[in-house]
Enzyme design. Sequence first.
Site, PDB file in Angstrom:
ATOM      1  N   GLU A 184      16.236 -15.190 -20.472  1.00  0.00           N
ATOM      2  CA  GLU A 184      17.317 -14.631 -21.290  1.00  0.00           C
ATOM      3  C   GLU A 184      17.288 -13.104 -21.295  1.00  0.00           C
ATOM      4  O   GLU A 184      17.131 -12.467 -22.339  1.00  0.00           O
ATOM      5  CB  GLU A 184      17.234 -15.175 -22.720  1.00  0.00           C
ATOM      6  CG  GLU A 184      17.506 -16.666 -22.781  1.00  0.00           C
ATOM      7  CD  GLU A 184      17.556 -17.243 -24.185  1.00  0.00           C
ATOM      8  OE1 GLU A 184      17.006 -16.601 -25.104  1.00  0.00           O
ATOM      9  OE2 GLU A 184      18.134 -18.317 -24.374  1.00  0.00           O
ATOM     10  N   GLU A 194      18.282 -24.693 -20.347  1.00  0.00           N
ATOM     11  CA  GLU A 194      17.989 -24.942 -21.766  1.00  0.00           C
ATOM     12  C   GLU A 194      19.252 -25.465 -22.420  1.00  0.00           C
ATOM     13  O   GLU A 194      20.333 -24.896 -22.220  1.00  0.00           O
ATOM     14  CB  GLU A 194      17.582 -23.664 -22.508  1.00  0.00           C
ATOM     15  CG  GLU A 194      16.216 -23.144 -22.170  1.00  0.00           C
ATOM     16  CD  GLU A 194      15.798 -21.983 -23.070  1.00  0.00           C
ATOM     17  OE1 GLU A 194      16.255 -21.921 -24.232  1.00  0.00           O
ATOM     18  OE2 GLU A 194      15.025 -21.150 -22.588  1.00  0.00           O
TER      19      GLU A 194
END
Length: 473
Positions: A176, A365
């Site tokens: 991320e 995810e």
Amino acid sequence: MAFPQGFLWGGATAANQCEGAYDVDGKGLSTADVMTVGGRGKARQVTKDGINPELYYPSHVAIDHYHHMAEDIALFGQMGWKCYRFSINWTRIFPEGDELEPNEAGLAFYDRLFDELERWGIEPLVTISHFETPLGVIRKFGGWESRQMVDCYVRYARTLFARYRGRCHLWLTFNEINNMSTNSWVAAGVDSTDEGVRARAAYHEFLASALAVKAAHEIDPANRVGLMYNGHLTYAATCDPSDAIGTMKFEHLMMYYCDVMCHGRYPGYKLRQFEREGIELPVEAGDDAILREGTVDFVSFSYYLSHVTGQKTRGIFKGLQGIQTGYDNPYLEKSAWGWGVDPQGLRFICNQLYDRYQLPVMVVENGLGAVDEVVVEDGVERIHDPYRIDYLRKHLEQLRLAIEEDGVDVMGYTCWGPIDIVAASTGEMTKRYGFIYVDMDDAGKGTLRRIKKDSYEWYKRVCETNGASLEEE
Ligand code: BG6
């Protein structure tokens, strides 16, 4: 067949959220090891100087995956997984982050992990850095604002590529990476909300990522390296064009990270912003070529929720302790942690990323953080979690549409926290994502016993039938 042959079904974890054993076998401290547990909505307490013996740090024991690794991988293997995404803990390999020689005991742990994955025929997908910047290099250099981090990271990445050559072919450089714009401490070991500081830290991560991509290809041409984007899909609050422009600006804030890593150069909107705000990037001769030659092979992302933004959106994020959206979305139900559940958004973001970059995408995810209850039935402990099955089923249905109807090239799906692990945003164990329950509470008390939830058998069927079981429901 909706899901292509070889589709990578599996699950994803991060070392600091599951391994525990924070000071075992020569491991050093990382940012994650000095973050304590905070309740819902409360800020985490952070101490950068070291460990305060009066506080509880969830990463120190987590679910002690370090000592339960073979058992955990067997539970994954029995589910019929094709892929396991996990992170290597930088401070197991280079305890301070800047040593010249790696720590053999740390490397050996991951050798054993690869052994277990090979035993079960599970393909590894390794995140090289997942919220685990070593404290040593933060103390010495000030984290990613310093260019010295680039050398440290590339040495670490090269060590992994060489050691695990032939055993791992899929890599992600930074988890991320766009969290730099929301929580730079977690993303880069830099505790600042200053745009210039964040821009410089991101610049160094881009260079490090590009050099790692190049090294990965040189060391093993079969390697494929991806970026990992926190999928901040957003809708405009109204059809007022000014709201659409506000939303575009929010997308620019988030997606410039992907633009640089996929296109190998900064987008015009970002360069103009830097100019306006007097931000100078620490560019050195040769950097342009590094970025250009180190673009990623695929785009991976996390997706949990969607946002609503517009012209008045300000201060949309308040750190990682709870995602704040600009506006409420009345069309969506919310999780117990207030995250708006939006399965169609997954189809949307698959299209958005694929249209923009024309690279394979991978959902690395996705999942529902929920409170689970253990009930004893006929002397057997059970966890009935239909809400989790419902969430995942609806998202997978949308993923199928992205593939089948929209033609998006999706490599795979690794849902988040397939075994209960520590929550990144709050440090809680109460916020559970897993198919496998772990007996551990928010204060670090519990037997660490693993118990299969109802969703375990459900996901097993999905993996074993390559998604065909979804159509039976
Ligand atoms: C992602 C992170 O942002 O979200 C994971 O990559 C994290 O590390 C996940 O665990 C879910 O967030 P949380 O706070 O519910 O664990």
